[in-house]
Design a protein around this motif. Structure first.
Motif, mmCIF file in Angstrom:
data_model
loop_
_atom_site.group_PDB
_atom_site.id
_atom_site.type_symbol
_atom_site.label_atom_id
_atom_site.label_comp_id
_atom_site.label_asym_id
_atom_site.label_seq_id
_atom_site.Cartn_x
_atom_site.Cartn_y
_atom_site.Cartn_z
ATOM 1 N N ALA A 1 -8.017 79.231 71.927
ATOM 2 C CA ALA A 1 -6.614 79.390 71.548
ATOM 3 C C ALA A 1 -6.406 78.536 70.312
ATOM 4 C CB ALA A 1 -5.695 78.900 72.667
ATOM 5 N N VAL A 2 -5.370 78.864 69.561
ATOM 6 C CA VAL A 2 -5.057 77.965 68.436
ATOM 7 C C VAL A 2 -4.254 76.764 68.944
ATOM 8 C CG1 VAL A 2 -2.970 79.230 67.701
ATOM 9 C CG2 VAL A 2 -4.230 77.855 66.059
ATOM 10 N N GLY A 3 -3.331 77.016 69.891
ATOM 11 C CA GLY A 3 -2.569 75.910 70.465
ATOM 12 C C GLY A 3 -3.473 75.104 71.379
ATOM 13 N N VAL B 1 -7.929 83.108 62.818
ATOM 14 C CA VAL B 1 -8.378 84.453 63.211
ATOM 15 C C VAL B 1 -7.331 85.219 64.017
ATOM 16 C CG1 VAL B 1 -10.812 83.816 63.147
ATOM 17 C CG2 VAL B 1 -9.548 83.549 65.271
ATOM 18 N N LEU B 2 -6.324 84.522 64.520
ATOM 19 C CA LEU B 2 -5.291 85.223 65.295
ATOM 20 C C LEU B 2 -3.944 85.254 64.587
ATOM 21 C CD1 LEU B 2 -3.914 82.493 66.111
ATOM 22 C CD2 LEU B 2 -5.125 82.670 68.253
ATOM 23 N N THR B 3 -3.926 84.790 63.342
ATOM 24 C CA THR B 3 -2.647 84.697 62.624
ATOM 25 C C THR B 3 -1.973 86.064 62.501
ATOM 26 O OG1 THR B 3 -3.406 82.779 61.392
ATOM 27 C CG2 THR B 3 -1.596 84.025 60.420
ATOM 28 N N PRO C 1 3.546 89.699 78.484
ATOM 29 C CA PRO C 1 2.662 88.760 79.197
ATOM 30 C C PRO C 1 1.683 88.013 78.281
ATOM 31 C CG PRO C 1 1.833 90.985 79.423
ATOM 32 C CD PRO C 1 3.062 91.087 78.571
ATOM 33 N N HIS C 2 2.179 87.207 77.382
ATOM 34 C CA HIS C 2 1.365 86.357 76.492
ATOM 35 C C HIS C 2 0.214 87.145 75.840
ATOM 36 C CE1 HIS C 2 0.296 81.906 75.611
ATOM 37 N NE2 HIS C 2 -0.049 82.699 74.609
ATOM 38 N N ILE C 3 0.586 88.079 74.989
ATOM 39 C CA ILE C 3 -0.428 88.937 74.347
ATOM 40 C C ILE C 3 -0.418 88.793 72.825
ATOM 41 C CG2 ILE C 3 -0.604 90.659 76.203
ATOM 42 C CD1 ILE C 3 1.374 92.416 74.568
HETATM 43 C C1 GLV Z 1 -2.266 81.547 72.100
HETATM 44 O O1 GLV Z 1 -1.193 81.356 72.574
HETATM 45 C C2 GLV Z 1 -2.982 80.607 71.295
HETATM 46 O O2 GLV Z 1 -2.535 79.454 71.156
HETATM 47 O O3 GLV Z 1 -4.031 80.973 70.769
#
Ligand code: GLV
Length: 336
Positions: free
Chosen positions: A84-86, A108-110, A293-295
Motif C-alpha cells: 500500500a502507499v499508506g 504505481v497506484l496514483t 469497498p476500498h478499491i
Molecule cells: C491503499 O489504500 C493504499 O494506501 O495503497
C-alpha cells in the motif's frame, strides 16, 4: 539513538511471509527463498503474527498491524514491504528502532486512485447509485425531467485536502471537467505545479467553506486523524459533496452520517472506512451517499505493480541493494 539496519546473514534460504495472495507469483520471483503465502485471500492478523516468528521478510497489507509487539516476535525480520502507499498500519519508528526497513508502494497506484476518486465524485454528484437501483428494481417508469437531478461540475470549486501525487492527479483530471481547484496542504506546491494545474493554496477552513466538492488525499497521521469532524463538516456548504479515498479515520464517520441525515451536506463518496470492513450503520442509510469497498488501487496494472514493488524491496534487502521505496530512509540513506 539510531541502530544499524539488519542484514540478511546469507548461508541459508530466506523465509518470506506474504500476508495475502498477490497478482504475481512471489515464489517464482524469489526462487532462493522459502515463501509462505495463502493460496487465496488474506492472512488473518493472528496467522501473520504466528508466521512471522522465523521470517526474514514480510509482505503485508494495510489491514495488518505491524506494531512493536509484532516486530518483537520476529528477531530475524529485516524488511516489511507494505503493499500500500499508506503506511499508518506500520509503527515506522518502532521498526527503525529495531533496524527493520519499511517499504511501501508509491506512484504505481496514483492514476488508479485518482480515477476512482473522480469516479466517486461523478457517481455521487450525478446520483448513479440511486439511478441504477431504481432501474434494477423495476421502479423506472421512463424519462422524467424532474427525476434524479444532480450537480454539474463545470465552473464549480473542487477543494483537495492534501496535494501530493494523488491530489495532483485528481487536479489534472478536474481541469478537464472545468473545475476550479483549491488545495490545503502543510507546504505549498512548486509554483510551476500550481500554474500547470491552476491550483490555489488556501487554509483548510477557507477550503471547506468555499468548495462545492471536497476530496481527501492526505496520509493518516496524528495530525489528520479526525480532521473532518463535526466542526469541519459544519463549515462545508450545504450542497457540498465529500469524497474520501485516503483513509477512513481522517473523517469522523458518526459526524458525517449525522450531517448527511440532517441534510447539512450534499452527499459523500467513500472508498475507505475507519474500521474496515465494518461500515458505520448510519452511513449505509444516509442519503446521496456512494460507498465502495476500498478499491482505489484495484486495477490489474496498479495491483500488479504494487506487488512487484514489494517483491523488489524484499529482493533488494536480501541482496544488500537499497530498495528505492523506503519509508525509513534514515536506516539506509541514498548514496550521494
Ligand atoms: C491503499 O489504500 C493504499 O494506501 O495503497
Amino acid at each position: 539513538m539510531s541502530v544499524p539496519r539488519r542484514r540478511f546473514p546469507g548461508a541459508r534460504r530466506a523465509r518470506v511471509v506474504v500476508g495475502s495472495a498477490l497478482p504475481i507469483d512471489v515464489a517464482e520471483r524469489l526462487p532462493a527463498c522459502d515463501v509462505v503465502a495463502p493460496a487465496s485471500g488474506v492472512m488473518a492478523q493472528h496467522a501473520l503474527d504466528a508466521a512471522v516468528a522465523d521470517a526474514d521478510a514480510v509482505i503485508c497489507l494495510l489491514q495488518h498491524r505491524i506494531d512493536d509487539a509484532f516486530l518483537a516476535r520476529a528477531p530475524h525480520l529485516g524488511v516489511v514491504a507494505n503493499n500500500a502507499v499508506g503506511h499508518d498500519n506500520v509503527d515506522v519508528p518502532a521498526a527503525s528502532a529495531r533496524g527493520v526497513l519499511v517499504a511501501n508502494t508509491p506512484e504505481v497506484l496514483t492514476d488508479a486512485t485518482a480515477d476512482l476518486a473522480f469516479a466517486l465524485l461523478l457517481a455521487t454528484a450525478r446520483r448513479l447509485g440511486e439511478g441504477e437501483a431504481l432501474l434494477r428494481q423495476g421502479r423506472w417508469h421512463g424519462f422524467d425531467p424532474a427525476e434524479l437531478l444532480g450537480a454539474e461540475l463545470s465552473g464549480r470549486r473542487l477543494g483537495l485536502v492534501g496535494f501530493g501525487r494523488i491530489g495532483r492527479a485528481v487536479a489534472a483530471r478536474a481541469r478537464g471537467f472545468g473545475l476550479r481547484i483549491l488545495y490545503a496542504a502543510p507546504h505549498p506546491a512548486p509554483a510551476a505545479v500550481e500554474a500547470e494545474l491552476g491550483a490555489t493554496r488556501v487554509e483548510l477552513p477557507a477550503l471547506l467553506a468555499s468548495s462545492d466538492f471536497v476530496s481527501l488525499h492526505c496520509a493518516l497521521t496524528p495530525a489528520t486523524r479526525g480532521l473532518i469532524d463535526a466542526a469541519a463538516l459544519a463549515r462545508m456548504r450545504p450542497h457540498a459533496i465529500l469524497i474520501n479515498t485516503a483513509r477512513g479515520a481522517v473523517v469522523d464517520e458518526a459526524a458525517l452520517a449525522a450531517a448527511l441525515h440532517a441534510g447539512q451536506l450534499g452527499g459523500a463518496g467513500l472508498d475507505v472506512f475507519v474500521d474496515e470492513p465494518r461500515v458505520t450503520p448510519a452511513l449505509l442509510t444516509a442519503p446521496r451517499t456512494t460507498l465502495l469497498p476500498h478499491i482505489g488501487s484495484a486495477t490489474v496494472a496498479a495491483r500488479t505493480r504494487m506487488a512487484e514493488l514489494c517483491v523488489a524491496a524484499v529482493a533488494g534487502w536480501l541482496e544488500d541493494r537499497r530498495p528505492t521505496n523506503l519509508v525509513n530512509p534514515e536506516l539506509w540513506p541514498p548514496a550521494t
